[in-house]
Scaffold this motif. Structure first.
Motif, mmCIF file in Angstrom:
data_model
loop_
_atom_site.group_PDB
_atom_site.id
_atom_site.type_symbol
_atom_site.label_atom_id
_atom_site.label_comp_id
_atom_site.label_asym_id
_atom_site.label_seq_id
_atom_site.Cartn_x
_atom_site.Cartn_y
_atom_site.Cartn_z
ATOM 1 N N TRP A 141 -7.028 -2.758 -3.226
ATOM 2 C CA TRP A 141 -6.476 -1.438 -2.898
ATOM 3 C C TRP A 141 -6.733 -0.459 -4.045
ATOM 4 C CZ3 TRP A 141 -3.390 2.449 -4.522
ATOM 5 C CH2 TRP A 141 -2.956 3.362 -3.577
ATOM 6 N N ALA A 192 0.839 -1.209 0.000
ATOM 7 C CA ALA A 192 0.000 0.000 0.000
ATOM 8 C C ALA A 192 0.870 1.253 0.000
ATOM 9 C CB ALA A 192 -0.927 -0.004 1.216
ATOM 10 N N ASN A 220 -8.779 2.977 -3.735
ATOM 11 C CA ASN A 220 -7.983 4.217 -3.767
ATOM 12 C C ASN A 220 -7.873 4.873 -5.137
ATOM 13 O OD1 ASN A 220 -6.597 4.390 -0.895
ATOM 14 N ND2 ASN A 220 -6.604 2.237 -1.510
#
Ligand SMILES: CCCS(=O)(=O)CCC(=O)O
Length: 249
Positions: A192, A143, A196
């Protein structure tokens, strides 16, 4: 959506004109499945000769490039130079550059954005070290490496990105992540991206695995739902790279 399978060969700092010619002859004679994108990344010094000799069916990638088109950056090369030679890809953020040349994730993101803005597509490398896996921080590391890239790129620019997940402990060691281990991280990376960036980018972005991929383990890895291909090291310098290209077929 089905994502086009993607197989990259990272030659790293290996090759001679003679060994390159032999490998190129093998690759030019190979039957490459239509549903696979293939890219090879020779050392910078061989980019022009490999591009000229290799079938246009196979793209050529730099192993790195700088975030400038010219200037006082000794030893670096610019996206414009790659385009000048018909080179269409570059690696960015390979763990060996992060380790030995101290490239931060922010620097990798800056180079990634600059390359894309100047017509060069990017294989963006992320992945954890053994100690980070053992500490249970693999997802946090990925991340943290993805965040600056997501910050730098527009949603549209992700079309020119392939993410290469590389468990650093599997690079050049002969240790390969199990299919379950690799799939778990690939699924995390895709989730992710959905959270995001966007659901569309998450679905469309190829996430490829790198770390001791060879002709024996490629098929089981290729069968995982979130493994969209490979970035191959040592095996990409051997004829077995042709088998790895066909793993998905
Ligand atoms: C994601 C990078 C993988 S790579 O280019 O280092 C090849 C892996 C290996 O050498 O085992």
């Amino acid at each position: 959506m089905s994502r086009q399978f993607f197989v990259g060969g990272n030659w790293k700092m290996n090759g001679t004109t003679a060994s390159n010619e032999a490998l190129i002859e093998t690759l030019n004679g190979a039957e490459i499945p239509e549903d696979v994108d293939v890219v090879v990344a020779p050392p910078a010094i061989y980019l022009e000769s490999v591009r000229k000799a290799l079938s246009p069916r196979i793209a050529v990638s730099a192993q790195n490039c700088y975030h400038a088109q010219s200037g006082a950056f000794t030893g670096e090369l610019a996206p414009a130079m790659l385009a000048d030679l018909g080179i269409t890809w570059t690696l960015q953020g390979h763990s060996e550059r992060r380790e030995y040349f101290h490239e931060s994730s922010e620097f990798v993101a800056k180079k990634t954005k600059f390359a894309i803005e100047h017509g060069i597509k990017v294989i963006a490398c992320i992945g954890e070290k053994l100690a980070e896996r053992e500490d249970g921080t693999t997802f946090d590391v990925c991340a943290a490496q993805l965040a600056p890239i997501a910050e730098a790129l527009s949603a549209e620019q992700w079309a020119d990105v392939v993410i290469a997940y590389e468990p650093v402990w599997a690079i050049g060691t002969g240790k390969v992540a199990t299919p379950d281990q690799a799939q778990e991280v690939h699924a995390y990376i895709r989730a992710w991206l959905a959270e995001n960036v966007s659901a569309e980018v998450a679905e469309a972005t190829r996430i490829i695995y790198g770390g001791s991929v060879n002709g024996k383990n490629c098929n089981e890895l290729a069968g995982q739902p979130d493994i969209d291909g490979f970035l191959v090291g040592g095996a990409s310098l051997k004829p077995e790279f042709v088998n790895i290209i066909a793993a998905r077929a």
